[in-house]
Design an enzyme around this catalytic site. Structure first.
Site, PDB file in Angstrom:
ATOM      1  N   HIS A  54      69.481  39.886  18.701  1.00 59.05           N
ATOM      2  CA  HIS A  54      68.510  40.630  18.551  1.00 59.05           C
ATOM      3  C   HIS A  54      68.601  41.886  19.570  1.00 59.05           C
ATOM      4  O   HIS A  54      69.294  41.745  20.686  1.00 59.05           O
ATOM      5  CB  HIS A  54      66.964  40.026  18.872  1.00 59.05           C
TER       6      HIS A  54
ATOM      7  N   GLU B 221      66.811  43.303  21.579  1.00 55.44           N
ATOM      8  CA  GLU B 221      66.323  42.984  22.778  1.00 55.44           C
ATOM      9  C   GLU B 221      67.176  42.347  23.734  1.00 55.44           C
ATOM     10  O   GLU B 221      67.517  42.677  24.987  1.00 55.44           O
ATOM     11  CB  GLU B 221      64.911  42.322  22.945  1.00 55.44           C
TER      12      GLU B 221
ATOM     13  N   CYS C 267      59.972  38.607  19.664  1.00 53.60           N
ATOM     14  CA  CYS C 267      59.667  37.118  19.323  1.00 53.60           C
ATOM     15  C   CYS C 267      59.443  36.325  20.615  1.00 53.60           C
ATOM     16  O   CYS C 267      59.930  36.706  21.875  1.00 53.60           O
ATOM     17  CB  CYS C 267      60.929  36.783  18.473  1.00 53.60           C
TER      18      CYS C 267
ATOM     19  N   CYS D 274      62.799  36.282  22.563  1.00 52.92           N
ATOM     20  CA  CYS D 274      63.060  37.825  23.468  1.00 52.92           C
ATOM     21  C   CYS D 274      62.186  37.809  24.682  1.00 52.92           C
ATOM     22  O   CYS D 274      62.659  38.262  25.722  1.00 52.92           O
ATOM     23  CB  CYS D 274      63.122  39.042  22.576  1.00 52.92           C
TER      24      CYS D 274
END
Length: 194
Positions: free
Chosen positions: A71, A73, A101, A104
């Site tokens: 991701h 992040e 999420c 993260c």
């Protein structure tokens, strides 16, 4: 200093913060657009140190890297840790186009970030405010400031358009005669018990 002067300085300070947040969110948005062009879910992130210097910026790369944890992040946390030669990113702020999420948010807690600023809410999987409030969970050994920043509508629209195009492409593919024949022939295959 008089009351009006203090109020004016506070207003100027708030305007400067909003302008800074907008600048960094625009960078994150550019990363999200690039991710979408790579057929990744268009989410972008920018990691900024306590002095306002960009440590890292990237977009989602889960498909490209065949990595479910890639991701935006996570990628900027990794790059930020490498550039600062420390896995603790104390005082840093993350700007991201979609509410992080659960995975993260957990990584942000472990990295000891000071602040996360997200644009669009994620009512299905958001772990900052929508589904969970990980950043403010007092049972954890670290908490961070969580705020919704600028560009929520633009970032949300980018995601909606991406998924709409994906659905239309899938629908167009499934309506091709050759695809329909393949599905029908697969359905007609005898089931073999073992």
């Amino acid at each position: 200093m008089g009351h009006l002067q203090a109020k004016a300085q506070q207003t100027i300070g708030q305007e400067a913060v909003r302008a800074m947040e907008r600048k960094f969110m625009e960078l994150a948005y550019e990363e999200a657009v690039q991710a979408g062009l790579r057929q990744e879910v268009p989410i972008g992130a920018v990691l900024v140190d306590a002095d306002g210097l960009v440590l890292a910026q990237d977009g989602n790369r889960t498909i490209e890297l065949s990595d479910p944890s890639a991701h935006a992040e996570i990628l900027v946390l990794r790059a930020g840790g490498l550039s600062s030669q420390n896995y603790r990113l104390t005082g840093a702020t993350l700007f991201v186009t979609l509410e992080p999420c659960l995975m993260c948010m957990g990584a942000l807690i472990h990295a000891r970030l000071a602040h996360v600023v997200f644009a669009a809410l994620d009512p299905k999987a958001g772990a900052a405010v929508s589904r969970y409030q990980i950043g403010q969970d007092q049972r954890l050994n670290h908490s961070l400031i969580v705020s919704q920043g600028p560009m929520a509508s633009q970032c949300g629209e980018l995601l909606r358009n991406f998924f709409k195009a994906k659905r239309q492409a899938t629908l167009a593919c499934s309506n091709r005669p050759s695809e329909t024949k393949k599905r029908q022939s697969l359905l007609a295959l005898p089931f073999k018990e073992e």
